[in-house]
Every structure is written in C-alpha cells, then in structure tokens.
Design a protein around this motif. Sequence first.
Motif, PDB file in Angstrom:
ATOM      1  N   LEU A  53     -15.399 -99.546-114.876  1.00 45.87           N
ATOM      2  CA  LEU A  53     -16.430 -99.330-113.855  1.00 45.87           C
ATOM      3  C   LEU A  53     -16.100 -98.058-113.096  1.00 45.87           C
ATOM      4  CD1 LEU A  53     -18.928-100.563-112.265  1.00 45.87           C
ATOM      5  CD2 LEU A  53     -17.227-101.426-110.643  1.00 45.87           C
ATOM      6  N   LEU A  54     -16.989 -97.065-113.169  1.00 42.43           N
ATOM      7  CA  LEU A  54     -16.842 -95.851-112.373  1.00 42.43           C
ATOM      8  C   LEU A  54     -17.528 -96.046-111.027  1.00 42.43           C
ATOM      9  CD1 LEU A  54     -17.453 -92.935-114.941  1.00 42.43           C
ATOM     10  CD2 LEU A  54     -15.283 -93.877-114.106  1.00 42.43           C
ATOM     11  N   VAL A  55     -16.813 -95.764-109.952  1.00 39.49           N
ATOM     12  CA  VAL A  55     -17.345 -95.886-108.600  1.00 39.49           C
ATOM     13  C   VAL A  55     -17.719 -94.487-108.123  1.00 39.49           C
ATOM     14  CG1 VAL A  55     -16.927 -96.699-106.260  1.00 39.49           C
ATOM     15  CG2 VAL A  55     -15.842 -97.865-108.203  1.00 39.49           C
ATOM     16  N   LEU A  56     -19.009 -94.254-107.876  1.00 39.43           N
ATOM     17  CA  LEU A  56     -19.551 -92.938-107.573  1.00 39.43           C
ATOM     18  C   LEU A  56     -20.014 -92.866-106.122  1.00 39.43           C
ATOM     19  CD1 LEU A  56     -21.810 -92.596-110.752  1.00 39.43           C
ATOM     20  CD2 LEU A  56     -19.370 -92.079-110.538  1.00 39.43           C
ATOM     21  N   ASN A  57     -19.703 -91.767-105.463  1.00 38.91           N
ATOM     22  CA  ASN A  57     -20.136 -91.536-104.087  1.00 38.91           C
ATOM     23  C   ASN A  57     -21.494 -90.844-104.111  1.00 38.91           C
ATOM     24  OD1 ASN A  57     -20.407 -91.014-101.381  1.00 38.91           O
ATOM     25  ND2 ASN A  57     -18.566 -89.763-101.173  1.00 38.91           N
ATOM     26  N   ASP A  58     -22.524 -91.510-103.561  1.00 40.55           N
ATOM     27  CA  ASP A  58     -23.883 -90.965-103.629  1.00 40.55           C
ATOM     28  C   ASP A  58     -24.305 -90.204-102.378  1.00 40.55           C
ATOM     29  OD1 ASP A  58     -24.341 -92.983-101.789  1.00 40.55           O
ATOM     30  OD2 ASP A  58     -25.682 -94.159-103.082  1.00 40.55           O
ATOM     31  N   THR A  59     -23.324 -89.753-101.581  1.00 39.33           N
ATOM     32  CA  THR A  59     -23.675 -88.948-100.412  1.00 39.33           C
ATOM     33  C   THR A  59     -24.323 -87.640-100.851  1.00 39.33           C
ATOM     34  OG1 THR A  59     -22.835 -88.047 -98.320  1.00 39.33           O
ATOM     35  CG2 THR A  59     -21.474 -87.707-100.268  1.00 39.33           C
ATOM     36  N   LYS A  60     -25.146 -87.079 -99.964  1.00 40.90           N
ATOM     37  CA  LYS A  60     -25.854 -85.830-100.248  1.00 40.90           C
ATOM     38  C   LYS A  60     -25.454 -84.787 -99.216  1.00 40.90           C
ATOM     39  CE  LYS A  60     -30.478 -84.068-101.348  1.00 40.90           C
ATOM     40  NZ  LYS A  60     -31.915 -84.424-101.504  1.00 40.90           N
ATOM     41  N   VAL A  61     -25.031 -83.629 -99.701  1.00 43.98           N
ATOM     42  CA  VAL A  61     -24.589 -82.550 -98.811  1.00 43.98           C
ATOM     43  C   VAL A  61     -25.800 -81.869 -98.187  1.00 43.98           C
ATOM     44  CG1 VAL A  61     -23.241 -80.426 -98.630  1.00 43.98           C
ATOM     45  CG2 VAL A  61     -22.567 -82.197-100.274  1.00 43.98           C
ATOM     46  N   ALA A 184     -18.831 -81.722-100.316  1.00 49.07           N
ATOM     47  CA  ALA A 184     -19.195 -82.489-101.505  1.00 49.07           C
ATOM     48  C   ALA A 184     -18.034 -83.353-101.980  1.00 49.07           C
ATOM     49  CB  ALA A 184     -19.606 -81.538-102.624  1.00 49.07           C
ATOM     50  N   PRO A 185     -18.353 -84.503-102.611  1.00 52.06           N
ATOM     51  CA  PRO A 185     -17.338 -85.263-103.347  1.00 52.06           C
ATOM     52  C   PRO A 185     -17.107 -84.556-104.680  1.00 52.06           C
ATOM     53  CG  PRO A 185     -19.458 -86.371-103.515  1.00 52.06           C
ATOM     54  CD  PRO A 185     -19.671 -85.150-102.653  1.00 52.06           C
ATOM     55  N   THR A 186     -16.150 -83.634-104.713  1.00 54.99           N
ATOM     56  CA  THR A 186     -16.154 -82.577-105.717  1.00 54.99           C
ATOM     57  C   THR A 186     -15.833 -83.041-107.134  1.00 54.99           C
ATOM     58  OG1 THR A 186     -13.910 -81.987-105.031  1.00 54.99           O
ATOM     59  CG2 THR A 186     -15.722 -80.756-104.056  1.00 54.99           C
ATOM     60  N   ALA A 187     -15.072 -84.114-107.308  1.00 57.17           N
ATOM     61  CA  ALA A 187     -14.825 -84.579-108.678  1.00 57.17           C
ATOM     62  C   ALA A 187     -16.131 -84.956-109.365  1.00 57.17           C
ATOM     63  CB  ALA A 187     -13.873 -85.769-108.676  1.00 57.17           C
ATOM     64  N   SER A 188     -17.105 -85.377-108.573  1.00 54.50           N
ATOM     65  CA  SER A 188     -18.394 -85.796-109.118  1.00 54.50           C
ATOM     66  C   SER A 188     -19.251 -84.626-109.577  1.00 54.50           C
ATOM     67  CB  SER A 188     -19.161 -86.598-108.061  1.00 54.50           C
ATOM     68  OG  SER A 188     -18.438 -87.737-107.658  1.00 54.50           O
ATOM     69  N   LEU A 189     -18.891 -83.405-109.179  1.00 53.85           N
ATOM     70  CA  LEU A 189     -19.676 -82.239-109.569  1.00 53.85           C
ATOM     71  C   LEU A 189     -19.573 -81.944-111.058  1.00 53.85           C
ATOM     72  CD1 LEU A 189     -18.855 -79.800-106.614  1.00 53.85           C
ATOM     73  CD2 LEU A 189     -20.832 -81.319-106.851  1.00 53.85           C
ATOM     74  N   ARG A 250     -13.236-106.711-111.777  1.00 58.42           N
ATOM     75  CA  ARG A 250     -11.843-107.152-111.635  1.00 58.42           C
ATOM     76  C   ARG A 250     -11.654-108.550-112.227  1.00 58.42           C
ATOM     77  NH1 ARG A 250      -9.608-108.190-107.240  1.00 58.42           N
ATOM     78  NH2 ARG A 250      -7.529-107.383-107.703  1.00 58.42           N
ATOM     79  N   ALA A 251     -12.623-109.428-111.980  1.00 54.53           N
ATOM     80  CA  ALA A 251     -12.517-110.803-112.487  1.00 54.53           C
ATOM     81  C   ALA A 251     -12.516-110.836-114.010  1.00 54.53           C
ATOM     82  CB  ALA A 251     -13.665-111.652-111.936  1.00 54.53           C
ATOM     83  N   ASN A 252     -13.188-109.850-114.622  1.00 57.97           N
ATOM     84  CA  ASN A 252     -13.276-109.791-116.086  1.00 57.97           C
ATOM     85  C   ASN A 252     -12.169-108.944-116.707  1.00 57.97           C
ATOM     86  OD1 ASN A 252     -15.589-111.422-116.191  1.00 57.97           O
ATOM     87  ND2 ASN A 252     -16.943-109.659-115.830  1.00 57.97           N
ATOM     88  N   GLY A 253     -11.240-108.460-115.875  1.00 59.12           N
ATOM     89  CA  GLY A 253     -10.121-107.689-116.395  1.00 59.12           C
ATOM     90  C   GLY A 253     -10.402-106.228-116.631  1.00 59.12           C
ATOM     91  N   GLY A 254     -11.518-105.724-116.091  1.00 61.89           N
ATOM     92  CA  GLY A 254     -11.863-104.315-116.279  1.00 61.89           C
ATOM     93  C   GLY A 254     -11.161-103.418-115.278  1.00 61.89           C
ATOM     94  N   ARG A 255     -11.268-102.121-115.524  1.00 59.55           N
ATOM     95  CA  ARG A 255     -10.631-101.132-114.653  1.00 59.55           C
ATOM     96  C   ARG A 255     -11.630-100.603-113.617  1.00 59.55           C
ATOM     97  NH1 ARG A 255      -7.790 -96.765-118.538  1.00 59.55           N
ATOM     98  NH2 ARG A 255      -9.921 -96.744-119.386  1.00 59.55           N
ATOM     99  N   ILE A 256     -11.159-100.464-112.379  1.00 52.32           N
ATOM    100  CA  ILE A 256     -11.935 -99.842-111.303  1.00 52.32           C
ATOM    101  C   ILE A 256     -11.462 -98.405-111.184  1.00 52.32           C
ATOM    102  CG2 ILE A 256     -12.611 -99.952-108.883  1.00 52.32           C
ATOM    103  CD1 ILE A 256     -13.402-102.422-110.552  1.00 52.32           C
ATOM    104  N   ILE A 257     -12.372 -97.452-111.456  1.00 51.06           N
ATOM    105  CA  ILE A 257     -12.004 -96.038-111.483  1.00 51.06           C
ATOM    106  C   ILE A 257     -12.924 -95.259-110.538  1.00 51.06           C
ATOM    107  CG2 ILE A 257     -11.630 -94.005-112.931  1.00 51.06           C
ATOM    108  CD1 ILE A 257     -11.464 -95.935-115.344  1.00 51.06           C
ATOM    109  N   PRO A 258     -12.504 -95.026-109.303  1.00 44.45           N
ATOM    110  CA  PRO A 258     -13.315 -94.173-108.434  1.00 44.45           C
ATOM    111  C   PRO A 258     -13.331 -92.740-108.933  1.00 44.45           C
ATOM    112  CG  PRO A 258     -11.250 -94.781-107.366  1.00 44.45           C
ATOM    113  CD  PRO A 258     -11.315 -95.559-108.629  1.00 44.45           C
ATOM    114  N   VAL A 259     -14.477 -92.102-108.811  1.00 37.14           N
ATOM    115  CA  VAL A 259     -14.608 -90.677-109.116  1.00 37.14           C
ATOM    116  C   VAL A 259     -14.495 -89.944-107.786  1.00 37.14           C
ATOM    117  CG1 VAL A 259     -16.085 -88.861-110.027  1.00 37.14           C
ATOM    118  CG2 VAL A 259     -16.015 -91.100-111.159  1.00 37.14           C
ATOM    119  N   GLY A 260     -13.310 -89.411-107.537  1.00 35.96           N
ATOM    120  CA  GLY A 260     -13.064 -88.688-106.299  1.00 35.96           C
ATOM    121  C   GLY A 260     -12.299 -89.501-105.267  1.00 35.96           C
ATOM    122  N   THR A 261     -11.557 -88.779-104.453  1.00 33.44           N
ATOM    123  CA  THR A 261     -10.767 -89.421-103.407  1.00 33.44           C
ATOM    124  C   THR A 261     -11.638 -90.049-102.327  1.00 33.44           C
ATOM    125  OG1 THR A 261     -10.571 -87.299-102.256  1.00 33.44           O
ATOM    126  CG2 THR A 261      -8.795 -87.894-103.774  1.00 33.44           C
TER     127      THR A 261
END
Length: 349
Positions: A53-61, A184-189, A250-261
């Motif tokens: 699961l990729l966790v993406l920050n949807d803020t807008k600059v 910007a959440p720059t890794a997401s660029l 998490r309950a299914n054993g998957g990985r939580i991967i945020p994109v960006g700090t």
Amino acid sequence: MKLDDFDFDLPEGLIATRPARPRTSARLLVAKGDDLRDLHVRDLPDLLGPGDLLVLNDTKVIPARLTGHRTRHTPQGDATAKVEITLLEPQADGTWRALAKPLRKLKPGEVIRFGDTLSAEVAAMSDTDLSLRFDAVGEAFDAALAQVGAMPLPPYIAALRPPDEADRQDYQTVWAEKTGAVAAPTASLHFDDALLQALRDRGVRFTHVTLHVGAGTFLPVKVEDVTTHKMHGEWGEVTPEAAEAINATRANGGRIIPVGTTALRLIESAAAEDGTIAPYQGVTEIFIYPGYRFRVTDALMTNFHLPKSTLLMLVSALMGQDRIGTLYRHAVNSGYRFFSYGDASLLIP
C-alpha cells in the motif's frame, strides 16, 4: 546525538534545479538491508506488488510567492516601494501569516498591492513575520493568487534561479487536490499517470492522506544537541477511509510504504503503540530521529535530503546512521541529483 553527526559534503553541482523529464526517468537508489541497487523510478512496478500500500500526500501547493508594492507618503509626494511576500499559512481569523522582505519597513494598516486583482492590508507584525488580510476570499482569492503568484521554490533552488511557468506543473504532484501547502511533497513528483496505472496493474494499492507542507520544512536545525530541536507544526488529516486501508493492509500482512517524509510523519502521528491507525485531524509536530520506534511504516520512498536536516535524521532513524552514511556516499559518488527536484531512494529496513 550531535548535529555534526548528520553532516556530509555535497558538491553544488548535484543540487537539481529542474526535475527529470519524464518524471519517471529519475534515478532510484534501492536500499534493502545491505544491498544497494541503482535503478530508475519507472522500475517501481518490479519492486512492489500485491499487498503493498502506497500512502500518498494529496496536498496542493499554492503559488505562495508574491511581489507587490506599498505606497509611502513623503513630503515630496507618494512613492511606491517593492515588497516580496511568501505566504506561510492561513490563520483562524481569516488572515495569512507571511514572510516579507523588507519586513521592518512595513507597518500595521499599510496596504500592499499585487497587481490589479489582489491587495492585502498588514493586519499585525512580529519580529519575524506578519499577518495579511487580503481583499478576496475563497474561490476569488484562489483565482487571484493563481494569476499573480509564483511557485514557492525551496531556498536552495531559488538561490540558483527564479521560479517560472514550468514550475507550476513541475512543483505539483499529479494527484494534488487539497490546497494549502507552500512546499511540495517532493518524492511524489516522480509519479505520472502511466506509472500509477502500471502499479495498479501489479496489484499495488493506494490511499491518500493530507499534510500541508509548510515553509518550516526548510528551517535549519540550530541546536548542537539534536534531541532538543523543536519541530514546526503542520496541519494534517488521515480520513476514516485511509485509516481503514492502512489497518486492513497491516492485518493482511502487507507493507505500508509512504511516498515522502510528509506522509510518513503524518501516519506515524496518527498511529497507536500497536501500529493501528485511527482517523486523525490536527497539527503534528512529530520529530523523528535515531532511536525512534516506527509504528506503522515498513519502507519509504524519499528524495535525498540536506545535510544536518531533520529529514536526514528521519531516514537515519529508519535505516540506521551508518547505513545512511554509506547510502549517501554512494549517491554522491554516483552523481545522484539531490533535494526537491532530484532523484529518489526506496528505503527498506
């Protein structure tokens, strides 16, 4: 834990002033355990798969950098003087906190005009910033700001070149939705629609959270003992839908991967000791440095960060200081491009 522990030599030529084109052609340094691989962002579908699961920050600059003029009344008549404004964050009373240059020549009650469509009154002053009350609100304010504002490039890019029209697209993620960030959440660029679809085809899932990145993200650490550093606050939200997606993964054993700090700091703020996430809304001041126990994050995609920065401390907490030192030396020696418009890393502890 001393500030100098997080220093490294970076040649100025490795500071990226423009993004890679296309976005997915940026290099990707993959660090998993002791293994390092030199790949590209377009290779992500080969590195991720069903259950991730990729966790993406949807803020807008917002185009937060403004150039205006104030009118001064002198014995010789009225004169105008240039004022440079960088918006920081909206306040509960409807004003905007902002930086100004020059700050000390402004006075409460003065009006700054930004062309024909927007002006602001100086509502209050402090030693470091000021509050502005604009003559437009809501959609009218957004439209006027889009017309007269420029994208707030980070100081290390702005020192090398001014923002231009290309930055309006380059310094914004393809999924930006919720207005409020001044950085910007720059890794997401690095993502485009084709890469997102390729990841979906691999079975990778996505969820969105919101952290409005503030200018404080660029503030230097000024204390020698880093554990005494006080973090700036940023407003964020984890919706019930995002919390449910993270908990189910998490309950299914998957990985939580945020994109960006930014996404990482937010979900760690919302996580309980056992790693479960509840819906969250508010200001986070979480400071992550070595010794921190991650509650929910399994891996992180992020760019390469400034020496002596809180973000370098964060990745050191995730991977270990020695490992990050090795990784950054490899990145410098291999010519990776650094900072907001630079290349990326995928860090898997």
